[in-house]
Write a protein that holds these residues in place. Structure first.
Motif, PDB file in Angstrom:
ATOM      1  N   THR A  58       5.843  10.038   2.801  1.00 28.31           N
ATOM      2  CA  THR A  58       5.303   8.777   2.268  1.00 28.31           C
ATOM      3  C   THR A  58       6.429   7.771   2.018  1.00 28.31           C
ATOM      4  OG1 THR A  58       3.514  10.018   1.218  1.00 28.31           O
ATOM      5  CG2 THR A  58       3.902   7.770   0.440  1.00 28.31           C
ATOM      6  N   GLU A 107       0.836  -1.200   0.000  1.00 24.39           N
ATOM      7  CA  GLU A 107       0.000   0.000   0.000  1.00 24.39           C
ATOM      8  C   GLU A 107       0.870   1.249   0.000  1.00 24.39           C
ATOM      9  OE1 GLU A 107      -3.464   2.100   2.778  1.00 24.39           O
ATOM     10  OE2 GLU A 107      -2.632   0.114   3.295  1.00 24.39           O
ATOM     11  N   LYS A 108       1.905   1.243   0.840  1.00 21.62           N
ATOM     12  CA  LYS A 108       2.797   2.407   0.898  1.00 21.62           C
ATOM     13  C   LYS A 108       3.542   2.570  -0.424  1.00 21.62           C
ATOM     14  CE  LYS A 108       1.812   3.612   5.105  1.00 21.62           C
ATOM     15  NZ  LYS A 108       1.104   4.904   5.371  1.00 21.62           N
ATOM     16  N   LYS A 109       3.893   1.472  -1.052  1.00 15.45           N
ATOM     17  CA  LYS A 109       4.627   1.563  -2.317  1.00 15.45           C
ATOM     18  C   LYS A 109       3.721   2.186  -3.405  1.00 15.45           C
ATOM     19  CE  LYS A 109       7.309  -1.157  -5.581  1.00 15.45           C
ATOM     20  NZ  LYS A 109       6.733  -0.563  -6.752  1.00 15.45           N
ATOM     21  N   ALA A 110       2.438   1.771  -3.416  1.00 10.98           N
ATOM     22  CA  ALA A 110       1.504   2.343  -4.412  1.00 10.98           C
ATOM     23  C   ALA A 110       1.336   3.846  -4.185  1.00 10.98           C
ATOM     24  CB  ALA A 110       0.161   1.617  -4.325  1.00 10.98           C
ATOM     25  N   LEU A 111       1.269   4.242  -2.910  1.00 13.10           N
ATOM     26  CA  LEU A 111       1.125   5.661  -2.596  1.00 13.10           C
ATOM     27  C   LEU A 111       2.364   6.435  -3.016  1.00 13.10           C
ATOM     28  CD1 LEU A 111      -0.618   7.899  -1.346  1.00 13.10           C
ATOM     29  CD2 LEU A 111       0.360   7.310   0.905  1.00 13.10           C
ATOM     30  N   VAL A 112       3.537   5.835  -2.766  1.00 14.32           N
ATOM     31  CA  VAL A 112       4.787   6.500  -3.149  1.00 14.32           C
ATOM     32  C   VAL A 112       4.845   6.655  -4.673  1.00 14.32           C
ATOM     33  CG1 VAL A 112       7.295   6.218  -3.278  1.00 14.32           C
ATOM     34  CG2 VAL A 112       6.091   5.843  -1.113  1.00 14.32           C
ATOM     35  N   ASP A 113       4.436   5.579  -5.376  1.00 17.61           N
ATOM     36  CA  ASP A 113       4.479   5.656  -6.842  1.00 17.61           C
ATOM     37  C   ASP A 113       3.536   6.758  -7.360  1.00 17.61           C
ATOM     38  OD1 ASP A 113       6.304   3.592  -6.857  1.00 17.61           O
ATOM     39  OD2 ASP A 113       4.801   2.018  -7.253  1.00 17.61           O
ATOM     40  N   ARG A 114       2.353   6.872  -6.777  1.00 15.85           N
ATOM     41  CA  ARG A 114       1.391   7.866  -7.234  1.00 15.85           C
ATOM     42  C   ARG A 114       1.893   9.279  -6.949  1.00 15.85           C
ATOM     43  NH1 ARG A 114      -2.629   5.705  -5.134  1.00 15.85           N
ATOM     44  NH2 ARG A 114      -2.746   6.904  -3.173  1.00 15.85           N
ATOM     45  N   GLN A 115       2.446   9.459  -5.746  1.00 20.71           N
ATOM     46  CA  GLN A 115       2.965  10.807  -5.421  1.00 20.71           C
ATOM     47  C   GLN A 115       4.197  11.129  -6.252  1.00 20.71           C
ATOM     48  OE1 GLN A 115       3.529  10.993  -1.193  1.00 20.71           O
ATOM     49  NE2 GLN A 115       1.308  11.141  -0.737  1.00 20.71           N
ATOM     50  N   GLN A 165       7.470   6.337   5.318  1.00 22.65           N
ATOM     51  CA  GLN A 165       6.500   5.351   5.778  1.00 22.65           C
ATOM     52  C   GLN A 165       6.666   4.020   5.024  1.00 22.65           C
ATOM     53  OE1 GLN A 165       2.639   7.174   5.365  1.00 22.65           O
ATOM     54  NE2 GLN A 165       3.005   8.668   7.043  1.00 22.65           N
ATOM     55  N   TYR A 166       6.953   4.097   3.748  1.00 24.47           N
ATOM     56  CA  TYR A 166       7.153   2.887   2.949  1.00 24.47           C
ATOM     57  C   TYR A 166       8.397   2.137   3.414  1.00 24.47           C
ATOM     58  CZ  TYR A 166       8.326  -0.022  -1.081  1.00 24.47           C
ATOM     59  OH  TYR A 166       8.682  -1.084  -1.879  1.00 24.47           O
TER      60      TYR A 166
END
Length: 372
Positions: free
Chosen positions: A168, A143-151, A171-172
């Motif tokens: 982010t 989940e953190k990786k997806a958020l990092v990729d989006r940001q 957190q990842y």
């Protein structure tokens, strides 16, 4: 006629006096003899009973006397019995200790098995919990990786600033470390469970079981040592018992003995009495075998040449009137006389002693039978 008659009588007397020595050798120095068996004491002691008298007949194997020896030295037997008793006590103690150790080992095995079962169940529960945590951490990391990729994509399009991306990313990274930590704990618990199944106790949870296992090994070594000690003492007891039995038999033979006649015959002399102390080899009685009696005659060397073994002879003065020469002795000794009932006639120089087979009277004359 009277003179002729007297002359004939004188001639006959001269012929009868001269002719026998020419045709036959003779000796009046002869006696009837028989072999004598000496009955001796086999042990030292006192005559407890005596059942024979001179002149009585005895048979082969017939008891003649009883000898008892109450003063037999039993010091060696007592010492052996003390050693045997000490070894038996050590054997009993070793066996008792071995049995106690075996019971203690069985108790430890039960306790170790119970604690191992409990620890195995606890480890399996912890492993399942850690697997769930690893899965949870992996999900959070994703989940953190997806958020990092989006940001990161938004920053690349200048839709967001780096200040929003940095927290982010942190957190990842924390989620990844958490996943690694949970995975390490999971692997550790799985290794601990695998070692537990193999009988290897590692980790803080296995300290109590490890102590019990070490104690069990110590007790097992002590039990094996007691088994070895028991086998050694058992061998010593067996060997000592054999020696004790042998010594007991020897003392029994020395403590009492029955004197028996080795053959049949007639008691010639009794040299002991009830209550008398005797030593081994002392003569108690002598037995004569009259069925083996023979004649002993003394001849000169000149006459002895004609009386070789096998020569037939005539015996006068006895119930048997003939015999055969069995042996020729150049001389005799007191030692030889001890083996016979009557001493041999004394020999002198130039004489020999002949043995003639066959019974006769007490005093005899022996003549060579030349067929004349």
């Amino acid at each position: 006629m009277s003179a002729i008659g007297v002359a004939g009588i004188l001639a006959t007397l001269m012929i009868t006096a001269v002719v026998p020595p020419i045709f036959a050798d003779q000796s009046d120095r002869a006696v009837v003899d028989a072999p004598v068996t000496l009955i001796t004491a086999s042990i030292a002691g006192e005559i407890a009973s005596l059942s024979v008298q001179p002149g009585s007949d005895v048979a082969a194997g017939e008891p003649l006397a009883e000898i008892s020896n109450p003063r037999v030295d039993r010091a060696a037997l007592i010492s052996l019995e003390e050693k045997s008793a000490d070894s038996r006590e050590k054997l009993s103690a070793a066996r008792a200790k071995s049995q106690t150790d075996s019971a203690y080992i069985a108790s430890l095995d039960t306790e170790i098995a119970n604690q191992t079962s409990q620890l195995r169940a606890r480890l399996q529960s912890q492993i399942e919990e850690l697997r769930a945590r690893v899965a949870q951490s992996s999900a959070m990391s994703s989940e953190k990786k997806a958020l990092v990729d989006r940001q990161s994509d938004m920053v690349s399009r200048n839709a967001a600033s780096m200040d929003m991306l940095r927290p982010t990313q942190q957190q990842y990274s924390a989620a990844l470390h958490s996943t690694d930590a949970e995975t390490f704990k999971l692997n550790q618990k799985m290794s601990q469970l695998d070692a537990l199944n193999k009988g290897i106790y590692v980790g803080d949870d296995s300290v109590a079981i490890s102590i019990l296992a070490q104690k069990r090994r110590d007790i097992e070594l002590d039990a094996k040592s007691m088994d070895i000690e028991a086998r050694q003492q058992s061998g010593i007891v067996t060997n000592l018992q054999k020696i004790i039995d042998t010594e007991g038999g020897r003392l029994e033979r020395l403590g009492a003995a029955t004197v028996v006649s080795p053959g049949s015959g007639k008691v010639l002399t009794v040299g002991a009495s009830t209550g008398r102390h005797v030593n081994p080899g002392d003569t108690i009685a002598s037995v004569i075998d009259c069925d083996k009696r023979f004649v002993v005659a003394i001849f000169s060397y000149r006459q002895g040449e004609n009386l070789m073994p096998g020569t037939r002879v005539r015996i006068d003065g006895g119930v048997l009137h003939s015999g055969v020469v069995t042996s020729v002795l150049p001389r005799t000794t007191d030692k030889v006389d001890e083996r016979f009932a009557v001493p041999f006639p004394q020999t002198e120089r130039r004489v020999v002693c002949h043995h003639h087979a066959g019974p006769g009277g007490r005093r005899t004359a022996a003549h060579r039978d030349d067929g004349a």
